[in-house]
Motif scaffolding. Structure first.
Motif, PDB file in Angstrom:
ATOM      1  N   ARG A 108      20.076  74.228  27.366  1.00 12.52           N
ATOM      2  CA  ARG A 108      20.203  75.428  26.292  1.00 12.52           C
ATOM      3  C   ARG A 108      20.726  76.835  26.965  1.00 12.52           C
ATOM      4  O   ARG A 108      21.362  77.429  26.263  1.00 12.52           O
ATOM      5  N   PHE A 109      20.564  76.918  28.338  1.00  9.33           N
ATOM      6  CA  PHE A 109      21.138  78.059  29.072  1.00  9.33           C
ATOM      7  C   PHE A 109      22.032  77.410  29.888  1.00  9.33           C
ATOM      8  O   PHE A 109      22.051  76.810  31.045  1.00  9.33           O
ATOM      9  N   ASP A 110      23.367  77.724  29.692  1.00 10.67           N
ATOM     10  CA  ASP A 110      24.358  76.957  30.332  1.00 10.67           C
ATOM     11  C   ASP A 110      24.834  77.821  31.282  1.00 10.67           C
ATOM     12  O   ASP A 110      25.987  78.754  31.563  1.00 10.67           O
TER      13      ASP A 110
ATOM     14  N   ILE B 169      12.478  73.988  25.010  1.00 11.32           N
ATOM     15  CA  ILE B 169      12.163  73.290  26.102  1.00 11.32           C
ATOM     16  C   ILE B 169      13.523  73.396  26.875  1.00 11.32           C
ATOM     17  O   ILE B 169      14.487  73.054  26.352  1.00 11.32           O
ATOM     18  N   ASP B 170      13.613  73.512  28.318  1.00 11.78           N
ATOM     19  CA  ASP B 170      14.615  73.660  29.167  1.00 11.78           C
ATOM     20  C   ASP B 170      14.763  72.313  29.809  1.00 11.78           C
ATOM     21  O   ASP B 170      15.780  71.712  29.864  1.00 11.78           O
ATOM     22  N   GLY B 171      13.603  71.734  30.141  1.00  7.92           N
ATOM     23  CA  GLY B 171      13.319  70.474  30.727  1.00  7.92           C
ATOM     24  C   GLY B 171      12.140  69.739  30.600  1.00  7.92           C
ATOM     25  O   GLY B 171      11.137  70.428  30.082  1.00  7.92           O
ATOM     26  N   ALA B 172      12.021  68.459  30.722  1.00  9.06           N
ATOM     27  CA  ALA B 172      10.799  67.759  30.652  1.00  9.06           C
ATOM     28  C   ALA B 172      10.736  66.664  31.510  1.00  9.06           C
ATOM     29  O   ALA B 172      11.943  66.057  32.085  1.00  9.06           O
TER      30      ALA B 172
ATOM     31  N   PHE C  39      20.234  75.741  35.308  1.00 10.65           N
ATOM     32  CA  PHE C  39      20.376  74.409  35.602  1.00 10.65           C
ATOM     33  C   PHE C  39      19.386  73.886  36.862  1.00 10.65           C
ATOM     34  O   PHE C  39      18.569  73.117  36.833  1.00 10.65           O
ATOM     35  N   TRP C  40      19.663  74.439  38.126  1.00 14.30           N
ATOM     36  CA  TRP C  40      19.092  73.860  39.015  1.00 14.30           C
ATOM     37  C   TRP C  40      17.521  74.283  39.358  1.00 14.30           C
ATOM     38  O   TRP C  40      16.789  73.411  39.596  1.00 14.30           O
ATOM     39  N   PHE C  41      17.283  75.430  38.506  1.00 11.01           N
ATOM     40  CA  PHE C  41      15.663  75.569  38.537  1.00 11.01           C
ATOM     41  C   PHE C  41      14.843  74.797  37.690  1.00 11.01           C
ATOM     42  O   PHE C  41      14.057  74.273  38.155  1.00 11.01           O
ATOM     43  N   ALA C  42      15.496  74.367  36.416  1.00 12.73           N
ATOM     44  CA  ALA C  42      14.742  73.412  35.497  1.00 12.73           C
ATOM     45  C   ALA C  42      14.769  71.944  36.126  1.00 12.73           C
ATOM     46  O   ALA C  42      13.632  71.399  35.808  1.00 12.73           O
TER      47      ALA C  42
ATOM     48  N   ARG D 243      27.387  72.957  32.131  1.00 16.32           N
ATOM     49  CA  ARG D 243      27.123  71.926  31.021  1.00 16.32           C
ATOM     50  C   ARG D 243      28.344  70.971  31.042  1.00 16.32           C
ATOM     51  O   ARG D 243      27.865  69.732  31.012  1.00 16.32           O
ATOM     52  N   ASP D 244      29.340  71.211  30.802  1.00 17.70           N
ATOM     53  CA  ASP D 244      30.632  70.277  30.877  1.00 17.70           C
ATOM     54  C   ASP D 244      30.566  69.269  32.308  1.00 17.70           C
ATOM     55  O   ASP D 244      30.966  68.145  32.220  1.00 17.70           O
TER      56      ASP D 244
END
Length: 372
Positions: free
Chosen positions: A243-245, A224-227, A250-253, A351-352
């Motif tokens: 999980r994909f840094d 899962i990338d996002g929920a 990030f922005w799409f999820a 991520r950081d």
């Protein structure tokens, strides 16, 4: 009418038939085998289980193979029990969850005692031990989720991940949610998507709009990338695994899940949308992609540049659209115009930056204190 199962006889019945054809008695068989009459009597009555040694001897005396005689005996003994201890079933269900990894992450107490482990898992997952075992530890709330694999159901690691995200969300302080503020929130988020450093403002923007935002490091086998889910009718949550840094993922999820919140997907079990290719998922993906890079702009860029997507051309488009070039790379990769190895330099890690201010569980970040 349902056919009755064929009756299974113990091995003694089959031995008796073989003795009858030869005109032998049990005593004759005991004599030939060099065994006590009581041993043969117990075997013939089914009180004694056939051993491999006895099976070899029967095969030599009565014909057939040792496996033949063992199979008859085993079939009979299996037919005498159709009961599996429910404690075994319970332990199996517990072991289907990644409880060792959950213990390592301090989600549940470290114990090997099955009863204590059951209590811990029940507490963590809000399980109901009175449920039928087929429904054991089903996720007790609805959620929409973005995955990179086309499977309709959650695996147990993903159920645990979502349960942890929900725990974290309960502790996340937020302003009062107003669904009418979402359009303005989307505009502001889109503005931030132009700069790498701006992602650290995302948690503050979301919680200020009344959307609880949490980040949970994925367990093994979590895809899962996002929920998106709801704690109650006025408390939406976005959870991300990062999980994909990279900035594109990030922005799409994030915007994908925000679209679920805007449309109140998974508001209840009745409208739960869980398939990765269903209408709600397609709408959320299309809307997220179009908000970041308008579809007509991306299609025009592809027509003009394919297949030579140079870094300079990508940067020029990014400057014109006021978007980070890594997001354009992600869009091109998603539609098959670029390989996932292309332009990795533009896929900036975030991520950081995100976890500096977000309620985070994982990557050695200090976990916020949870109550209950």
């Amino acid at each position: 009418m349902e056919a009755r199962p064929e009756k299974v006889f113990h091995v003694g019945k089959h031995i008796k038939d073989e003795l009858h054809t030869r005109g032998w008695t049990q005593s004759d068989l005991a004599c030939i085998m060099g065994r006590k009459a009581s041993e043969i009597s117990n075997l013939m009555s089914g009180r004694r289980q056939l051993s491999p040694g006895l099976a070899q001897e029967l095969g030599a005396i009565l014909g057939r193979t040792a496996e033949y005689w063992l199979n008859i005996d085993n079939a009979y003994r299996l037919s005498q029990t159709d009961y599996v201890d429910q404690a075994v079933v319970l332990r199996l269900e517990l072991f289907r969850y990644p409880f060792k990894e959950m213990q390592k992450r301090h989600w549940i107490a470290e114990t090997q005692n099955i009863k204590e482990l059951q209590q811990e898992m029940d507490r963590f997952l809000d399980g109901d031990l009175g449920k039928p075992m087929s429904d054991f530890y089903e996720l007790p709330f609805a959620a929409s989720f973005k995955r990179t694999i086309k499977e309709s159901s959650l695996n147990n690691a993903e159920k645990a991940w979502l349960a942890r995200a929900r725990q974290l969300a309960h502790a996340c302080p937020v302003a009062k949610f107003n669904e009418n503020s979402i359009p303005a929130l989307k505009i502001e988020l889109r503005r931030l998507a132009a700069k790498t450093q701006a992602v650290h403002r995302v948690p503050e923007l979301l919680t200020g709009a009344g959307i609880r935002y949490v980040v949970v490091e994925p367990l093994l086998n979590v895809k899962i990338d996002g929920a998106a889910f709801w704690l109650d009718a006025s408390s939406p949550v976005i959870a991300m695994s990062l999980r994909f840094d990279n900035i594109g993922s990030f922005w799409f999820a994030l915007l994908h899940e925000l679209d679920h919140i805007e449309h109140k997907d998974a508001f209840s079990f009745d409208d739960l949308q869980s398939k990765s290719d269903d209408e709600a998922e397609k709408r959320a993906s299309d809307n997220a992609a179009n908000l970041l890079v308008p579809k007509q702009e991306l299609e025009a860029f592809i027509r003009a540049c394919a297949p030579r997507y140079s870094e300079a051309r990508i940067n020029n488009l990014a400057t014109r659209l006021q978007i980070h070039p890594g997001i354009i790379v992600g869009q091109l990769q998603h539609c098959g115009e670029l390989s996932y190895a292309a332009h990795r330099k533009l896929l900036t890690k975030v991520r950081d930056l995100v976890t500096q201010l977000a309620f985070t569980d994982g990557w050695d970040q200090p976990v916020p204190k949870l109550h209950g």
